[in-house]
Write a protein that holds these residues in place. Structure first.
Motif, PDB file in Angstrom:
ATOM      1  N   LEU A  91     -20.958  12.717 -10.327  1.00  0.00           N
ATOM      2  CA  LEU A  91     -20.593  13.289  -9.036  1.00  0.00           C
ATOM      3  C   LEU A  91     -21.401  14.536  -8.677  1.00  0.00           C
ATOM      4  O   LEU A  91     -21.318  15.020  -7.546  1.00  0.00           O
ATOM      5  N   SER A  92     -22.168  15.068  -9.622  1.00  0.00           N
ATOM      6  CA  SER A  92     -23.006  16.231  -9.315  1.00  0.00           C
ATOM      7  C   SER A  92     -24.349  15.823  -8.719  1.00  0.00           C
ATOM      8  O   SER A  92     -25.101  16.673  -8.245  1.00  0.00           O
ATOM      9  N   LEU A  93     -24.652  14.510  -8.724  1.00  0.00           N
ATOM     10  CA  LEU A  93     -25.921  14.025  -8.185  1.00  0.00           C
ATOM     11  C   LEU A  93     -25.766  13.669  -6.712  1.00  0.00           C
ATOM     12  O   LEU A  93     -24.729  13.171  -6.271  1.00  0.00           O
ATOM     13  N   LYS A  94     -26.834  13.891  -5.955  1.00  0.00           N
ATOM     14  CA  LYS A  94     -26.810  13.663  -4.515  1.00  0.00           C
ATOM     15  C   LYS A  94     -26.464  12.224  -4.171  1.00  0.00           C
ATOM     16  O   LYS A  94     -25.756  11.955  -3.195  1.00  0.00           O
ATOM     17  N   GLU A  95     -26.958  11.279  -4.967  1.00  0.00           N
ATOM     18  CA  GLU A  95     -26.731   9.865  -4.652  1.00  0.00           C
ATOM     19  C   GLU A  95     -25.256   9.474  -4.715  1.00  0.00           C
ATOM     20  O   GLU A  95     -24.842   8.463  -4.138  1.00  0.00           O
ATOM     21  N   PHE A  96     -24.446  10.267  -5.432  1.00  0.00           N
ATOM     22  CA  PHE A  96     -23.015   9.986  -5.535  1.00  0.00           C
ATOM     23  C   PHE A  96     -22.160  11.001  -4.774  1.00  0.00           C
ATOM     24  O   PHE A  96     -20.934  11.008  -4.932  1.00  0.00           O
ATOM     25  N   SER A  97     -22.783  11.846  -3.966  1.00  0.00           N
ATOM     26  CA  SER A  97     -22.060  12.968  -3.362  1.00  0.00           C
ATOM     27  C   SER A  97     -20.896  12.511  -2.477  1.00  0.00           C
ATOM     28  O   SER A  97     -19.867  13.191  -2.403  1.00  0.00           O
ATOM     29  N   LYS A  98     -21.031  11.368  -1.806  1.00  0.00           N
ATOM     30  CA  LYS A  98     -19.944  10.880  -0.949  1.00  0.00           C
ATOM     31  C   LYS A  98     -18.703  10.507  -1.754  1.00  0.00           C
ATOM     32  O   LYS A  98     -17.591  10.490  -1.224  1.00  0.00           O
ATOM     33  N   LEU A  99     -18.905  10.203  -3.025  1.00  0.00           N
ATOM     34  CA  LEU A  99     -17.793   9.739  -3.848  1.00  0.00           C
ATOM     35  C   LEU A  99     -16.898  10.884  -4.321  1.00  0.00           C
ATOM     36  O   LEU A  99     -15.942  10.656  -5.062  1.00  0.00           O
ATOM     37  N   THR A 100     -17.215  12.113  -3.912  1.00  0.00           N
ATOM     38  CA  THR A 100     -16.279  13.207  -4.193  1.00  0.00           C
ATOM     39  C   THR A 100     -15.016  13.068  -3.348  1.00  0.00           C
ATOM     40  O   THR A 100     -14.031  13.739  -3.597  1.00  0.00           O
ATOM     41  N   ASP A 101     -15.055  12.199  -2.347  1.00  0.00           N
ATOM     42  CA  ASP A 101     -13.855  11.822  -1.607  1.00  0.00           C
ATOM     43  C   ASP A 101     -13.089  10.790  -2.428  1.00  0.00           C
ATOM     44  O   ASP A 101     -13.634   9.739  -2.793  1.00  0.00           O
ATOM     45  N   SER A 102     -11.831  11.069  -2.746  1.00  0.00           N
ATOM     46  CA  SER A 102     -11.079  10.235  -3.686  1.00  0.00           C
ATOM     47  C   SER A 102     -10.940   8.789  -3.210  1.00  0.00           C
ATOM     48  O   SER A 102     -11.023   7.855  -4.017  1.00  0.00           O
ATOM     49  N   SER A 103     -10.754   8.577  -1.928  1.00  0.00           N
ATOM     50  CA  SER A 103     -10.611   7.209  -1.419  1.00  0.00           C
ATOM     51  C   SER A 103     -11.900   6.416  -1.589  1.00  0.00           C
ATOM     52  O   SER A 103     -11.879   5.242  -2.002  1.00  0.00           O
ATOM     53  N   LEU A 104     -13.031   7.055  -1.282  1.00  0.00           N
ATOM     54  CA  LEU A 104     -14.313   6.377  -1.433  1.00  0.00           C
ATOM     55  C   LEU A 104     -14.627   6.094  -2.898  1.00  0.00           C
ATOM     56  O   LEU A 104     -15.175   5.040  -3.237  1.00  0.00           O
ATOM     57  N   LEU A 105     -14.272   7.047  -3.756  1.00  0.00           N
ATOM     58  CA  LEU A 105     -14.506   6.852  -5.190  1.00  0.00           C
ATOM     59  C   LEU A 105     -13.700   5.670  -5.715  1.00  0.00           C
ATOM     60  O   LEU A 105     -14.221   4.805  -6.441  1.00  0.00           O
TER      61      LEU A 105
END
Length: 366
Positions: free
Chosen positions: A57-71
Motif C-alpha cells: 500500500l506504500s507503492l503508487k500502483e496500489f495507492s487507490k487500495l488504501t480505500d477499504s472498499s476498493l481493497l
C-alpha cells in the motif's frame, strides 16, 4: 541489492500451514518489505498450488487500495478457487479501515493472511490467534553477514558508526547515509505530529536518548511527553522497559543507534548509554522479556522465570561489577563491556566483550 536470509523468514515459512493471521511489524527501514518479498519468492518456488495476492500500500500502483472498499473488492476478485490463496498486505495501516477488511476476509476462511505494518495496529479477538513477528533493524551478526568484514573488532567499530538500517550499507558516500537515516527519522516524526513541531520532537528524542541539556528547552511542552512517547513507541522508534516488580518509572530504548548518531552531538555522547541501548534491543531481538532493577537488565524467559542478569558499560567498572557480583539471585550473571578480548569468569560473573557477545547465538561464552 544484496539480500541475506534473516531468521524472520523461517517464522513466515512456518506460518504457511497455520490459520492464524501473521503480522510483521517494525520501524520504517527495518526491512519488512524486503522480508515479504523474500517470502513471496519462497512461496512461488516451493508452493506449487499457490495463488499469491501481494499488495504494497506504500507503492503508487496500489495507492487507490488504501480505500477499504476498493481493497476488499480487489482481493476478492483475485481469489482463485482450488488454489492455496496467500494474501500479503504490506503497510496495512495505510488502509483507512483495515480492520473491517481483515475481518471480512478472515471470516471467509479463504486466505492465508500475512500483514506488515510500521505502526502498531489494533486487531481484536474475533479474528482468532494473531502471530506478531517483530522485525528489528540489522543486528551486529546480520551486519557482519552482509558486509563480510574479516576482523570482528573492525566490523564492530563500523557497526557503531553506521547502525542497523541496511539501506545505507551499499554506499560509501557519508552524506547519502546521513540523508537516508534523516529521511526515515523525519517520516516517523511526520506521523507523530505536524511539521511545525519538529524542533520539539527532536528535543524530546534527544532527551529520551540521554541528552539532559535539552530538558529545559521543553518548557510547558514537557507535559505532553507521555503522549509523544506513546506515539513514538507505536511507530516502533522506542521499546519500553519496565521496572521489575513495578517499582520505578519506565525506561525507553531506541530501536537502532543510527538514530542516536543522527541526533546527538559527540560531546553529549555516552558509550555506556550507547552499549546499554544496543544490548537491550538485542535481548528483545532474541525473544526475551526484559526488565530493569538494581542491575541494568533482568532477562526473563517465556515462562516468566529470570534467566540471567546483565550489567553493561564501556569498560568494567568496579562499583557496577560489585553490584552484579553481590546480587543474591541464583542465576547466571553477565557483565557486557568493550574489553576487546575473550570472555572470562570472575567472582561468579561472566565478563564478555560486547562485540563477541553480539556475534553469537548463545547468551554466554563460557
Amino acid at each position: 541489492m544484496k539480500i541475506i536470509n534473516r531468521d524472520y523468514l523461517s517464522k513466515l515459512i512456518n506460518g504457511t500451514n497455520t490459520s492464524d493471521i501473521k503480522v510483521v511489524c517494525g520501524v520504517l527501514g527495518a526491512g519488512k518489505s524486503v522480508l515479504l518479498a523474500s517470502f513471496l519468492e519462497y512461496i512461488l518456488e516451493n508452493k506449487k498450488n499457490n495463488n499469491v495476492i501481494y499488495i504494497n500500500l506504500s507503492l503508487k500502483e496500489f495507492s487507490k487500495l488504501t480505500d477499504s472498499s476498493l481493497l476488499k473488492d480487489y482481493v476478492l476478485d483475485k481469489y482463485k478457487e482450488g488454489k492455496d490463496n496467500y494474501l500479503l498486505l504490506d503497510e496495512i495501516q495505510l488502509c483507512n479501515d483495515y480492520l473491517s477488511v481483515i475481518k471480512e476476509l478472515k471470516d471467509k476462511s479463504k486466505y492465508n493472511i500475512f500483514l506488515s505494518c510500521s505502526e502498531k495496529i489494533t486487531l481484536d479477538d474475533s479474528l482468532g490467534p494473531i502471530n506478531y513477528i517483530n522485525v528489528y533493524p540489522f543486528s551486529f551478526k546480520e551486519y557482519n553477514q552482509f558486509c563480510n568484514f574479516q576482523h570482528l573488532d573492525e566490523s564492530f567499530d563500523r557497526y557503531i558508526l553506521e547502525g542497523g538500517l541496511s539501506g545505507i550499507y551499499e554506499t560509501i558516500d557519508e552524506d547519502l547515509k546521513t540523508n537516508y537515516i534523516g529521511n526515515i527519522y523525519t517520516s516517523i516524526l511526520k506521523k507523530v505530529s505536524d511539521p511545525n513541531n519538529m524542533d520539539l520532537l527532536d528535543n524530546i528524542n534527544k532527551y529520551l536518548m540521554g541528552d539532559m541539556t535539552v530538558l529545559a528547552s521543553l518548557g510547558k511542552d514537557a507535559a505532553s511527553l507521555p503522549s509523544y512517547i506513546e506515539q513514538f513507541c507505536n511507530n516502533f522508534l522506542y521499546y519500553k522497559i519496565s521496572p521489575y516488580n513495578s517499582q520505578g518509572q519506565d525506561m525507553y530504548f531506541c530501536v537502532d543507534h543510527s538514530f542516536r548518531n543522527y541526533l546527538l552531538d559527540v560531546k553529549n555522547y555516552s558509550f555506556d548509554d550507547l552499549y546499554k541501548n544496543i544490548v537491550c534491543i538485542e535481548l528483545l531481538r532474541r525473544g526475551y522479556t526484559v526488565y530493569y532493577r538494581d542491575v541494568d537488565f533482568i532477562v526473563v524467559n517465556n515462562k516468566g522465570n529470570i534467566k540471567f542478569l546483565v550489567q553493561v558499560s564501556n569498560d568494567v567498572i568496579e562499583d557496577k561489577f560489585s553490584k552484579l557480583a553481590e546480587n543474591k539471585d541464583k542465576v547466571p550473571k553477565v557483565y557486557i563491556a568493550r574489553t576487546n578480548k575473550e570472555s572470562y569468569n570472575q567472582d561468579g560473573v561472566q565478563v564478555v566483550d560486547i562485540a563477541r557477545w553480539l556475534d553469537i547465538d548463545n547468551d554466554y561464552l563460557i
